[in-house]
Motif scaffolding. Sequence first.
Motif, mmCIF file in Angstrom:
data_model
loop_
_atom_site.group_PDB
_atom_site.id
_atom_site.type_symbol
_atom_site.label_atom_id
_atom_site.label_comp_id
_atom_site.label_asym_id
_atom_site.label_seq_id
_atom_site.Cartn_x
_atom_site.Cartn_y
_atom_site.Cartn_z
ATOM 1 N N THR A 245 -4.582 44.316 -2.253
ATOM 2 C CA THR A 245 -5.590 43.962 -1.139
ATOM 3 C C THR A 245 -6.922 44.663 -1.791
ATOM 4 O OG1 THR A 245 -5.251 46.369 0.013
ATOM 5 C CG2 THR A 245 -4.022 44.527 0.795
ATOM 6 N N GLU B 212 -5.380 37.188 4.690
ATOM 7 C CA GLU B 212 -6.642 37.343 4.162
ATOM 8 C C GLU B 212 -7.589 36.435 4.765
ATOM 9 O OE1 GLU B 212 -7.883 36.613 -0.548
ATOM 10 O OE2 GLU B 212 -6.708 34.952 0.343
ATOM 11 N N ARG C 210 -7.068 39.269 -0.150
ATOM 12 C CA ARG C 210 -5.459 39.377 -1.030
ATOM 13 C C ARG C 210 -5.660 38.513 -2.098
ATOM 14 N NH1 ARG C 210 -1.817 42.163 2.267
ATOM 15 N NH2 ARG C 210 -2.276 42.249 4.293
#
Length: 221
Positions: free
Chosen positions: A116, A19, A54
């Motif tokens: 995601t 992320e 994320r």
Amino acid sequence: CDSTNAYLQRLVAETDAPEGTVVSTSFQTNGRGQLSNVWEAEEGKNILCSILLRPTSLPIKSQFLISQAISVAIVDVLNSYLDGFFIKWPNDIYYKEDKIAGILIENTLSSAGISTCIIGLGLNVNQQTFRSDAPNPISLFNIIGRETSVPELLQSILERFNKVYELAYTNVALLRENYFNNLLFSGKMRMYSDEGGEFIGKILDVENDGHLIIEDMEGNK
């Protein structure tokens, strides 16, 4: 690359990209906007990037908060150059009534939530002339009359987004308030349209899922 969103999608599929991964390029051969539109950008003149999130702990019904956060962050940074930047619902960025940036968000959902989120950003920085048939493009150069460092502007936006995005988890009410206060035409009478046709109304609020609440001249919502 073809597009930073597509590149980042491939990277996610092939690696365990963390992320916060950011992909940036000086030129796209197949830059995309909303509804399969093409995004025009002269080589080396603009911000063309994608950001990987994320947000697995963010409920699916709250995914519009991501759109609100990146929009607010961009407007905050641009208004530090000159006042007059706004969000045109849902997440285009305008200077007065001309478009300076577009955002394309692509989420991958699962039963557990949002697996995601890829945020694609195209922001016109130093481009002076636009040749596509887009009705109202404008760049930061057109507005302030001088060139701006693309990497430095991108870094400022990422730093601001890092702070504003926290509100999606810590203070949703403040994030929504900031979004509404930066929304183009909020509270002003304008022409709108729905399945019943055109009508004059004003934006009263934005629901959690991103839908507008508009009141017409008769007080109907």
